[in-house]
Design a protein around this motif. Structure first.
Motif, short mmCIF file in Angstrom:
data_model
loop_
_atom_site.label_atom_id
_atom_site.label_comp_id
_atom_site.label_asym_id
_atom_site.label_seq_id
_atom_site.Cartn_x
_atom_site.Cartn_y
_atom_site.Cartn_z
N PHE A 6 0.82 -1.24 -0.02
CA PHE A 6 -0.01 0.01 0.09
C PHE A 6 0.79 1.33 0.11
O PHE A 6 1.79 1.31 0.81
N ASN A 8 -0.13 5.61 -0.87
CA ASN A 8 -0.71 6.61 -1.36
C ASN A 8 -0.14 7.73 -0.95
O ASN A 8 -0.13 8.37 -0.06
N ASN A 145 -6.18 9.04 -6.25
CA ASN A 145 -5.76 7.78 -6.70
C ASN A 145 -5.09 8.00 -7.94
O ASN A 145 -4.99 9.18 -8.40
N SER A 162 -3.92 3.68 -15.34
CA SER A 162 -3.19 3.96 -14.07
C SER A 162 -1.99 4.32 -14.16
O SER A 162 -1.49 4.62 -15.08
N TYR A 165 -0.60 9.42 -9.56
CA TYR A 165 -1.21 10.04 -8.21
C TYR A 165 -0.90 11.49 -8.31
O TYR A 165 0.18 12.00 -8.64
N GLN A 198 -15.89 -2.79 -4.39
CA GLN A 198 -14.63 -3.27 -3.36
C GLN A 198 -15.38 -4.05 -2.48
O GLN A 198 -14.53 -4.73 -1.60
N ASN A 249 -9.62 5.91 -2.97
CA ASN A 249 -8.21 6.18 -2.57
C ASN A 249 -7.47 5.15 -2.04
O ASN A 249 -6.46 5.12 -1.60
N ASP A 250 -7.86 3.59 -2.46
CA ASP A 250 -7.28 2.55 -2.05
C ASP A 250 -7.43 2.09 -0.83
O ASP A 250 -6.91 1.01 -0.35
N ARG A 253 -9.65 -1.21 -0.14
CA ARG A 253 -9.51 -2.23 -0.86
C ARG A 253 -8.33 -2.95 -0.46
O ARG A 253 -8.08 -4.06 -1.09
#
Length: 383
Positions: A6, A8, A145, A162, A165, A198, A249-250, A253
């Motif tokens: 992870f 972000n 994201n 993708s 960011y 999700q 924003n992750d 998930r």
């Protein structure tokens, strides 16, 4: 829970007056800034004036005209402008469409590849220009994201990518006060379905992810009627803005399976008809639940029924049916029709989507079971 990595990196700057008080400190002083805008609503709500005041004394060039469901044909023009002025930073001012487009613009300016080739590859692989955003519409979560979705006028296709960011995003809830009611409703629907993609998969993966997701869904349930009744309610608008960001924003998930079949089908509807993305999701999600809620998603749909809609009586099938009906009614409470025929979308659109999915051998969903045949069933249930 599955293994995960992870990260972000987006800095979130949230609150009233943050455009004026906090934006300048985040901008480069030694680079030309390409500032991207949509159709002009920021001129009416005061955001443009605030941004331009912040940019005083800096080198910048403006690009206008990024449309809802941004088109690669428009993006190519922005890329050309950025290259002409040797832009070294991109500042997106607008909603998810402007931000999505700006991610691709930031990736394409220093690249030798055409913007559409980047989209088709699915990922920005080169070094992108740094990107910042000033969010005006809470919906897509693109402000925090790495993803984006772009359409092509020429091919009538819509695909995601993708890899970019934002360095930072400025969120001032007061700029949402003047949004049209339909836009707000589509944003709420978009946020709700982001969470469901999700969440509504398999039980027992993560208590924490489930509770975070359910917290957003319950908040949206509570916020929707408040904002409809009182559009100037700052606290409700602030909560909605943060819900939209947190939905994609992750954070919810981590370590769990995801679906995204509703989005893939919705993207095709938008590409073929122009219907607003969030509205397509309000139509397709109940259809997805009608087809998969009694089988593949049975246990999670029962959990959703109890925790979100407080449905605890009746047989399992009756509870699932009630949860689907409650979901559809929630979207209708936003004044969003939930059937394709209500939006004058005929069977020829469904036929084309199924044909495309069969041609691409699409297999969507957490178990890769949503193929062309399953998509046909979902779309049929949306009439």
């Amino acid at each position: 829970m599955k293994n995960f990595v992870f990260n972000n990196p987006t800095k979130l700057i949230f609150g009233k007056d943050t455009i004026i008080t906090r934006l300048r400190a985040e901008l480069p002083t030694d680079k030309t800034i390409l500032v991207t805008f949509g159709g002009g609503s920021v001129r009416k709500n005061g955001v443009y004036d605030q941004v331009i005041k912040t940019l005083e004394g800096l080198s910048f060039v403006e690009f206008w005209g990024i449309e809802p469901n941004p088109k690669v044909e428009t993006i190519r023009k922005a890329v050309a402008l950025g290259r002409e002025h040797h832009a070294g930073f991109v500042l997106a001012v607008g909603g998810g469409s402007v931000i999505d487009a700006s991610k691709l613009i930031a990736g394409a300016i220093p690249s030798e590849r055409d913007a559409w080739d980047i989209v088709l590859s699915g990922k920005i692989t080169e070094e992108s220009l740094p990107l910042g955003t000033v969010l005006t519409i809470p919906a897509t979560g693109s402000e925090m994201n790495s993803g984006g979705v772009i359409s092509s006028i020429e091919t009538k296709q819509k695909f995601g990518f993708s890899g970019a960011y934002p360095r930072f995003s400025v969120l001032d809830p007061t700029v949402t006060f003047s949004l049209p009611a339909y836009q707000v409703s589509c944003g709420i629907a978009d946020t709700f379905v982001h969470v469901m993609e999700q969440y509504l998969t398999t039980t027992g993966q993560s208590r924490l992810m489930d509770r975070w997701a359910e917290g957003i869904l319950l908040s949206l349930k509570e916020l929707a009627p408040i904002i409809k009744e009182d559009p100037q309610n700052y606290d409700a608008r602030a909560d909605l803005m943060l819900c939209a960001t947190m939905a994609l924003n992750d954070f919810i998930r981590i370590g769990v399976t995801q679906d995204w079949s509703t989005h893939a089908i919705g993207h095709e509807i938008t590409a073929l008809t122009g219907l607003t993305h969030g509205h397509t999701l309000a139509i397709v999600l109940p259809g997805t639940m009608r087809v998969l809620g009694y089988t593949l998603k049975r246990e999670k749909t029962l959990q959703y029924a109890e925790r979100i809609w407080h449905i605890t009586e009746g047989t399992e099938d009756e509870r699932i049916t009630a949860a689907i009906e409650a979901t559809e009614q929630f979207f209708r409470s936003l004044d969003l029709p939930t059937r394709l025929n209500e939006m004058n979308i005929g069977r020829e659109v469904s036929d084309e989507i199924v044909r495309r999915f069969a041609e691409r051998d699409v297999k969507l969903g957490e178990a890769s079971t949503v193929d062309a045949e399953c998509t046909r069933k979902i779309l049929d249930s949306c009439y």
